[in-house]
Enzyme design. Structure first.
Site, PDB file in Angstrom:
ATOM      1  N   HIS A   1       1.957  -9.279   3.027  1.00 33.44           N
ATOM      2  CA  HIS A   1       1.340  -8.884   1.749  1.00 33.44           C
ATOM      3  C   HIS A   1       2.313  -8.063   0.906  1.00 33.44           C
ATOM      4  CE1 HIS A   1      -2.125  -7.650  -0.807  1.00 33.44           C
ATOM      5  NE2 HIS A   1      -1.391  -6.565  -0.969  1.00 33.44           N
ATOM      6  N   GLU A   2       2.926  -7.064   1.518  1.00 37.45           N
ATOM      7  CA  GLU A   2       3.840  -6.199   0.774  1.00 37.45           C
ATOM      8  C   GLU A   2       5.122  -6.933   0.384  1.00 37.45           C
ATOM      9  OE1 GLU A   2       2.767  -3.523  -0.409  1.00 37.45           O
ATOM     10  OE2 GLU A   2       0.934  -3.453   0.787  1.00 37.45           O
TER      11      GLU A   2
ATOM     12  N   HIS B   1       4.600  -8.561  -2.938  1.00 36.73           N
ATOM     13  CA  HIS B   1       4.857  -7.647  -4.057  1.00 36.73           C
ATOM     14  C   HIS B   1       6.366  -7.426  -4.245  1.00 36.73           C
ATOM     15  CE1 HIS B   1       0.673  -6.760  -4.546  1.00 36.73           C
ATOM     16  NE2 HIS B   1       0.536  -6.121  -3.391  1.00 36.73           N
TER      17      HIS B   1
END
Length: 455
Positions: A21-22, A25
């Site tokens: 997920h990170e 980003h």
């Protein structure tokens, strides 16, 4: 050891998904030219870090493993920071609203793509699954009242083909959320002189498909359970009560003390419940019924007395390998991920409107329990669980709650509509509101987890 195994399975599922997920980003932020100051796995106090690359991005490991974050160059956090013209171009709030939206949505999108990749791999490899063949339901269940008696093979639900047990469960969960009836196309063995199978349609009404606690034994409450083989005896140990009573390999147990035995599991449970008690068996041997009396030994298992006759019973359901080619697997994986996401959103909507119970909200304890269970079953099941959790993380982060990615997307959408960013005061109020909502959801989820453990 079981607790340790559960914790490791939980962290083994959650930490990689947080990293993915990170990274979503991080990668899009870099692609947009934003300077990334820190990439942290975990929250709270940093216990290890190292700066890497031309921007000297700090890659950190923090104390609490249940999360992570990407820290970018952002004047909102340090409004007095002096930046060079080059650095100002790389500051987050200086980017166009569309770039900011792309950076925010990249995290959940990475989770959805991870789920698609996992499902695709599983479908190509082949998933061992039980066939949707039914066990005899209890009389008080919706399945019995609809006309199911056991032994039926479900071939379709509302016109959609069903090949494996998980497809049946998935379709019924969808219908429960949509409050629609389930029309089951079933095939029964024809007991008449012509043999073969007979097809028919059985309808389970919408009001029987309740959404309460769908993460539990949803199908079992309907009376839909996996069919099991007949109670046919395998190896009969020479030193056991079964051999001494005259039982033989190949005998089919038809009744115990006058009670019909529909499958091997029923027979095993009757024996285990009768330590030291004589049982009158009727077995089918060479085409005729034979009466046998057997008295199970009394043994202790987990502090309880159970019966044992030292006879093997085949009780595993009929299995098939569900396998697809690469293109079909990718398409199925994408559809499964999309349908799962929409289903979760619909269920959340019904919870908010009071049409579904808050008992459907699960927290970290339940997730950890399922992680441990699926890991013990095998790698294929565990990877399927990780794919499902990845979808859940993606959906949760897209909820329009301030402090979540979805809340930021809401802010930026309003900025697109109004032509100007929201005021700092509104942002601070939204952040406090979002934290309050998340804390409330977490308390509800943990309470539900504890109730499940107790009951």
């Amino acid at each position: 050891m079981t607790l340790l195994h559960t914790i490791l399975a939980f962290l083994g599922a959650l930490i990689p998904l947080v990293i993915v997920h990170e990274l979503g980003h991080y990668w899009v932020a870099r692609w947009c030219g934003v300077k990334v100051l820190r990439f942290s796995v975990g929250m709270g106090k940093i216990i290890y870090s190292r700066k890497v690359g031309p921007d000297q991005t700090e890659w950190a490991l923090s104390m609490l493993p249940l999360g992570g974050y990407v820290k970018m160059l952002d004047l909102r956090e340090q409004p007095d920071m002096l930046l060079s013209p080059e650095e100002r171009k790389r500051e987050f709030t200086n980017q166009t609203v569309w770039r900011r939206m792309a950076i925010v949505v990249a995290g959940p999108l990475a989770n959805f793509l991870t789920a698609i990749a996992l499902f695709t791999g599983l479908y190509i490899y082949g998933i061992p699954e039980p066939t949707p063949k039914l066990r005899a339901p209890a009389e008080q269940t919706a399945a019995y009242q609809a006309g199911l008696r056991g032994g039926e093979l479900i071939t379709a639900v509302n016109g959609e083909p069903i090949h494996i047990w998980s497809d049946l469960r998935w379709k019924l969960v969808q219908l429960a959320v949509e409050k629609a009836p389930a029309r089951l196309a079933v095939e029964r063995v024809n007991t008449g002189p012509n043999g073969g199978t007979v097809g028919s349609t059985i309808t389970i009404p919408a009001d029987a498909l309740k959404t309460d606690e769908m993460d539990g034994d949803f199908l079992g409450r309907l009376g839909l359970e996996l069919g099991r083989p007949k109670a046919i005896l395998g190896k009969v140990a020479a030193d056991g009560p079964g051999f001494q009573a005259g039982l033989q390999t190949g005998d089919q147990v038809r009744s115990v003390n006058g009670q019909a035995v529909n499958d091997g599991d029923v027979f095993v449970n009757l024996v285990r419940a009768s330590p030291g008690q004589a049982l009158q068996l009727t077995v089918l041997r060479a085409g005729r019924d034979v009466a046998v009396q057997v008295t199970p030994n009394k043994i202790t298992v987990d502090g309880k007395s159970v019966g044992q006759i030292k006879v093997e019973i085949m009780s595993a359901p009929e299995m098939i390998i569900a396998r697809s080619g690469p293109i079909d697997a990718l398409a199925k994986a994408a559809v499964r991920t999309w349908d799962s996401s929409i289903l979760q959103l619909k269920l959340l909507g019904r919870i908010v409107t009071g049409e579904a119970s808050v008992k459907n909200i699960s927290g970290p304890i339940t997730i950890a329990d399922y992680a441990g269970q699926t890991a013990r079953v095998g790698l294929i099941t565990y990877l399927g669980f990780i794919a499902a959790i990845s979808i859940g993380l993606g959906v949760m982060n897209l909820l329009p709650i301030p402090v979540l990615d979805g809340g930021l997307l809401l802010y930026y959408s309003l900025e697109v509509l109004t032509g100007r960013p929201l005021s700092e005061r509104v942002g601070q109020f939204g952040q406090r509101l979002g934290i309050g909502l998340l804390m409330t959801l977490m308390l509800v989820a943990v309470f539900n987890d504890i109730v499940r453990l107790i009951t």
